[in-house]
Design a protein around this motif. Structure first.
Motif, mmCIF file in Angstrom:
data_model
loop_
_atom_site.group_PDB
_atom_site.id
_atom_site.type_symbol
_atom_site.label_atom_id
_atom_site.label_comp_id
_atom_site.label_asym_id
_atom_site.label_seq_id
_atom_site.Cartn_x
_atom_site.Cartn_y
_atom_site.Cartn_z
ATOM 1 N N SER A 35 0.810 -1.231 0.000
ATOM 2 C CA SER A 35 0.000 0.000 0.000
ATOM 3 C C SER A 35 0.838 1.273 0.000
ATOM 4 N N GLY A 36 2.120 1.189 0.439
ATOM 5 C CA GLY A 36 2.962 2.391 0.453
ATOM 6 C C GLY A 36 3.145 2.997 -0.923
ATOM 7 N N ILE A 37 3.084 2.173 -1.976
ATOM 8 C CA ILE A 37 3.288 2.757 -3.315
ATOM 9 C C ILE A 37 2.105 3.640 -3.709
ATOM 10 N N SER A 38 0.944 3.393 -3.118
ATOM 11 C CA SER A 38 -0.229 4.217 -3.450
ATOM 12 C C SER A 38 -0.424 5.370 -2.472
ATOM 13 N N ALA A 39 0.480 5.483 -1.477
ATOM 14 C CA ALA A 39 0.324 6.561 -0.478
ATOM 15 C C ALA A 39 0.369 7.925 -1.154
ATOM 16 N N GLU A 40 1.262 8.061 -2.141
ATOM 17 C CA GLU A 40 1.387 9.363 -2.807
ATOM 18 C C GLU A 40 0.298 9.590 -3.873
ATOM 19 N N SER A 41 -0.594 8.616 -4.004
ATOM 20 C CA SER A 41 -1.822 8.848 -4.777
ATOM 21 C C SER A 41 -2.950 9.244 -3.831
ATOM 22 N N GLN A 112 0.070 -6.511 -3.498
ATOM 23 C CA GLN A 112 -0.904 -6.839 -2.453
ATOM 24 C C GLN A 112 -2.076 -5.859 -2.506
ATOM 25 N N ASN A 113 -1.961 -4.844 -3.357
ATOM 26 C CA ASN A 113 -2.973 -3.790 -3.388
ATOM 27 C C ASN A 113 -4.182 -4.218 -4.200
ATOM 28 N N VAL A 114 -5.334 -3.666 -3.817
ATOM 29 C CA VAL A 114 -6.578 -4.002 -4.516
ATOM 30 C C VAL A 114 -7.114 -2.778 -5.271
ATOM 31 N N TRP A 171 -9.147 -12.153 2.476
ATOM 32 C CA TRP A 171 -9.158 -11.715 3.873
ATOM 33 C C TRP A 171 -8.222 -12.594 4.705
ATOM 34 N N PHE A 172 -7.944 -12.150 5.916
ATOM 35 C CA PHE A 172 -7.101 -12.939 6.825
ATOM 36 C C PHE A 172 -7.715 -14.328 7.037
ATOM 37 N N GLY A 173 -6.847 -15.328 7.012
ATOM 38 C CA GLY A 173 -7.286 -16.707 7.207
ATOM 39 C C GLY A 173 -7.729 -17.362 5.916
ATOM 40 N N GLU A 174 -7.817 -16.579 4.821
ATOM 41 C CA GLU A 174 -8.215 -17.154 3.536
ATOM 42 C C GLU A 174 -6.970 -17.384 2.678
ATOM 43 N N SER A 175 -7.058 -18.407 1.823
ATOM 44 C CA SER A 175 -5.927 -18.691 0.943
ATOM 45 C C SER A 175 -5.878 -17.689 -0.196
ATOM 46 N N LEU A 176 -4.667 -17.415 -0.663
ATOM 47 C CA LEU A 176 -4.525 -16.571 -1.844
ATOM 48 C C LEU A 176 -5.001 -17.372 -3.065
ATOM 49 N N PRO A 177 -5.492 -16.702 -4.137
ATOM 50 C CA PRO A 177 -5.898 -17.442 -5.343
ATOM 51 C C PRO A 177 -4.726 -18.301 -5.826
ATOM 52 N N ALA A 201 5.875 -5.761 4.920
ATOM 53 C CA ALA A 201 6.382 -7.138 4.861
ATOM 54 C C ALA A 201 6.045 -7.928 6.121
ATOM 55 N N VAL A 202 4.850 -7.691 6.661
ATOM 56 C CA VAL A 202 4.425 -8.472 7.826
ATOM 57 C C VAL A 202 3.291 -9.443 7.489
ATOM 58 N N VAL A 203 2.670 -9.271 6.334
ATOM 59 C CA VAL A 203 1.547 -10.144 5.991
ATOM 60 C C VAL A 203 2.042 -11.276 5.083
ATOM 61 N N ARG A 238 15.969 4.246 1.428
ATOM 62 C CA ARG A 238 15.021 4.838 2.380
ATOM 63 C C ARG A 238 14.397 6.091 1.794
ATOM 64 N N GLY A 239 13.386 5.880 0.993
ATOM 65 C CA GLY A 239 12.733 7.029 0.374
ATOM 66 C C GLY A 239 11.357 6.622 -0.096
ATOM 67 N N SER A 240 10.642 7.560 -0.660
ATOM 68 C CA SER A 240 9.290 7.252 -1.120
ATOM 69 C C SER A 240 9.368 6.654 -2.530
HETATM 70 C C1 BJW Z 1 5.856 3.830 1.676
HETATM 71 C C2 BJW Z 1 5.400 5.093 1.399
HETATM 72 C C3 BJW Z 1 5.835 5.648 0.200
HETATM 73 C C4 BJW Z 1 4.523 4.547 3.255
HETATM 74 N N1 BJW Z 1 6.652 4.958 -0.602
HETATM 75 N N2 BJW Z 1 6.680 3.167 0.870
HETATM 76 C C5 BJW Z 1 3.024 -16.860 8.479
HETATM 77 C C6 BJW Z 1 3.488 -16.177 9.590
HETATM 78 C C7 BJW Z 1 2.622 -15.366 10.338
HETATM 79 C C8 BJW Z 1 1.281 -15.242 9.991
HETATM 80 C C9 BJW Z 1 0.829 -15.932 8.909
HETATM 81 C C10 BJW Z 1 1.681 -16.722 8.167
HETATM 82 N N3 BJW Z 1 0.968 -17.256 7.133
HETATM 83 C C11 BJW Z 1 -0.306 -16.822 7.218
HETATM 84 C C12 BJW Z 1 -0.423 -16.013 8.293
HETATM 85 C C13 BJW Z 1 -1.699 -15.346 8.716
HETATM 86 C C14 BJW Z 1 -1.984 -14.046 8.011
HETATM 87 C C15 BJW Z 1 -0.869 -13.053 8.341
HETATM 88 O O1 BJW Z 1 0.020 -12.800 7.573
HETATM 89 N N4 BJW Z 1 -0.941 -12.439 9.506
HETATM 90 C C16 BJW Z 1 0.088 -11.477 9.942
HETATM 91 C C17 BJW Z 1 -0.507 -10.054 9.933
HETATM 92 C C18 BJW Z 1 0.572 -11.875 11.285
HETATM 93 N N5 BJW Z 1 -2.119 -14.243 6.577
HETATM 94 C C19 BJW Z 1 -3.255 -14.642 6.021
HETATM 95 O O2 BJW Z 1 -4.241 -14.917 6.692
HETATM 96 C C20 BJW Z 1 -3.252 -14.788 4.510
HETATM 97 N N6 BJW Z 1 -3.805 -16.045 4.134
HETATM 98 C C21 BJW Z 1 -3.141 -17.189 4.287
HETATM 99 O O3 BJW Z 1 -2.028 -17.229 4.728
HETATM 100 O O4 BJW Z 1 -3.847 -18.290 3.858
HETATM 101 C C22 BJW Z 1 -3.374 -19.571 4.270
HETATM 102 C C23 BJW Z 1 -4.037 -19.841 5.608
HETATM 103 C C24 BJW Z 1 -5.335 -20.172 5.612
HETATM 104 C C25 BJW Z 1 -5.946 -20.452 6.840
HETATM 105 C C26 BJW Z 1 -5.219 -20.338 8.015
HETATM 106 C C27 BJW Z 1 -3.883 -19.955 7.976
HETATM 107 C C28 BJW Z 1 -3.270 -19.709 6.754
HETATM 108 C C29 BJW Z 1 -4.171 -13.750 3.867
HETATM 109 C C30 BJW Z 1 -3.697 -12.359 4.061
HETATM 110 C C31 BJW Z 1 -4.715 -11.393 3.476
HETATM 111 C C32 BJW Z 1 -4.327 -9.947 3.767
HETATM 112 N N7 BJW Z 1 -5.434 -9.120 3.483
HETATM 113 C C33 BJW Z 1 -5.276 -7.662 3.633
HETATM 114 C C34 BJW Z 1 -6.674 -6.994 3.514
HETATM 115 C C35 BJW Z 1 -7.449 -7.466 2.311
HETATM 116 C C36 BJW Z 1 -7.217 -6.633 1.080
HETATM 117 C C37 BJW Z 1 -7.772 -5.233 1.242
HETATM 118 O O5 BJW Z 1 -8.851 -5.048 1.814
HETATM 119 O O6 BJW Z 1 -7.105 -4.313 0.745
HETATM 120 O O7 BJW Z 1 -4.389 -7.146 2.650
HETATM 121 S S1 BJW Z 1 -4.534 -7.180 5.175
HETATM 122 C C38 BJW Z 1 -3.657 -5.823 4.536
HETATM 123 O O8 BJW Z 1 -2.249 -6.050 4.726
HETATM 124 C C39 BJW Z 1 -3.922 -5.830 3.021
HETATM 125 C C40 BJW Z 1 -2.541 -5.566 2.491
HETATM 126 O O9 BJW Z 1 -2.465 -6.018 1.161
HETATM 127 C C41 BJW Z 1 -1.656 -6.286 3.450
HETATM 128 C C42 BJW Z 1 -0.218 -5.810 3.446
HETATM 129 O O10 BJW Z 1 -0.112 -4.511 3.954
HETATM 130 P P1 BJW Z 1 0.914 -3.485 3.284
HETATM 131 O O11 BJW Z 1 0.496 -3.200 1.909
HETATM 132 O O12 BJW Z 1 2.296 -3.946 3.499
HETATM 133 O O13 BJW Z 1 0.597 -2.140 4.117
HETATM 134 P P2 BJW Z 1 1.216 -1.631 5.500
HETATM 135 O O14 BJW Z 1 0.355 -0.512 5.951
HETATM 136 O O15 BJW Z 1 1.405 -2.735 6.441
HETATM 137 O O16 BJW Z 1 2.651 -1.080 5.090
HETATM 138 C C43 BJW Z 1 2.815 0.052 4.253
HETATM 139 C C44 BJW Z 1 4.300 0.270 4.042
HETATM 140 O O17 BJW Z 1 4.471 1.313 3.114
HETATM 141 C C45 BJW Z 1 5.042 0.692 5.325
HETATM 142 O O18 BJW Z 1 6.215 -0.094 5.477
HETATM 143 C C46 BJW Z 1 5.427 2.153 5.058
HETATM 144 O O19 BJW Z 1 6.661 2.536 5.654
HETATM 145 C C47 BJW Z 1 5.526 2.164 3.552
HETATM 146 N N8 BJW Z 1 5.293 3.457 2.929
HETATM 147 N N9 BJW Z 1 4.576 5.489 2.462
HETATM 148 C C48 BJW Z 1 7.060 3.717 -0.195
HETATM 149 N N10 BJW Z 1 5.441 6.909 -0.131
#
Ligand code: BJW
Length: 258
Positions: A35-41, A112-114, A171-177, A201-203, A238-240
């Protein structure tokens, strides 16, 4: 490959030509965005400042349990986000990745963006790991409907088959396609260069694509903040995204490579 281009911290002046050189020579490039790549949008990230929606955490809303508990609340969130996506434009970071694809023989962008902004910027080989807000689908049968710009009317959540309309996202707990996951994993595995842009990089499993499937690639992270993978990548810029990515593309175009 990492040693060939230098690793670790440095000024943009040193690091950008290094990354550009790696990209020029790469046979295969893989990019993971969040989602950080879309922050500046103008679109908010999930976990940053203002990362809450009203008072709700993403984990409360983006889960089958959250949807079962309060579908109106979840649809209100997605309708608002859909409106924001419609009003947003791809930024210089999205544009730079679309340009980078044109320099590369084998290029895959997994997002990961929608928000569809990579497609709107002209990127072609895009893998949407967490789905998109272009369609809604039924929780019970195979029915699909376009996700209108105005969102789903809240009195139309029930589907005639007895199921409910839900956004076509993961959604969380669901498998990726399965097909999307396989494409992304294969592309990450064969890449010479991996760019990780704007994700905390936590999801998982998406975060694993950055460093877990390919120990030989040159991995560069573009993010203003450190993440759990920062210590494991060859190069951290370390930049946008909208600032750094165009500079990399410019360096490739001008052949300012080392
Ligand atoms: C900038 C910037 C700028 C700011 N320029 N950068 C292994 C270990 C631990 C947990 C699990 C594991 N395997 C599975 C799990 C469970 C879970 C999980 O990962 N949990 C963790 C949170 C602990 N995963 C799942 O459940 C996944 N499914 C799965 O594994 O299926 C198998 C399974 C089935 C049944 C049981 C168990 C396993 C599914 C994950 C689905 C994630 N869905 C979401 C929401 C849905 C989509 C939506 O509505 O949009 O997806 S959650 C949310 O997080 C969204 C995002 O795509 C995703 C990632 O977030 P992202 O994009 O990284 O955003 P941020 O806010 O976290 O970070 C933004 C970054 O941008 C920051 O670093 C900023 O610094 C930076 N930034 N401005 C560049 N200008």
């Amino acid at each position: 490959m990492a040693e060939a281009y230098g690793t670790g911290w440095g000024t943009f002046q040193t690091l950008i030509p290094n990354v550009a050189a790696a990209l020029r020579q790469a046979k295969s490039v893989f990019v993971l965005t969040g989602s950080g790549i879309s922050a500046e949008s103008g679109l908010p990230t999930f976990r940053g400042v203002g990362g809450l929606w009203r008072t709700h955490r993403v984990e409360e809303l983006a889960s089958p349990e959250g949807f079962a508990r309060d579908p109106v609340l979840v649809w209100t969130w997605y309708n608002e986000r859909k409106g924001a996506h419609e009003g947003a434009q791809p930024n210089a970071g999205h544009d730079a990745l679309a340009q980078l694809e044109r320099f590369s023989r084998d290029f895959t962008l997994a997002t990961q963006n929608v928000d569809s902004l990579h497609l709107r910027a002209g990127s072609r080989n895009v893998v949407e790991l967490h789905g998109s807000l272009r369609e809604a689908r039924c929780t019970h049968c195979d029915a699909r409907r376009p996700f209108e710009a105005a969102g789903l009317p809240l009195d139309e959540i029930a589907h005639s088959c007895g199921g409910r309309w839900r956004p076509d996202i993961v959604w969380f707990g669901e498998s990726l396609p399965a097909a999307a996951w396989q494409r992304a994993r294969e592309a990450a595995s064969r890449a010479d260069v991996i760019l990780v842009v704007g994700t905390s990089a936590v999801v998982y499993p998406a975060a694993a694509l950055a460093t877990n499937y390919n120990r030989a690639a040159f991995v560069a992270e573009i993010n203003p903040e450190p993440t759990p993978i920062s210590d494991r990548v060859a190069c951290t810029l370390r930049g946008s995204a909208a600032d750094v990515l165009p500079r990399i593309v410019e360096a490739i175009s001008r052949d300012e490579t080392v």
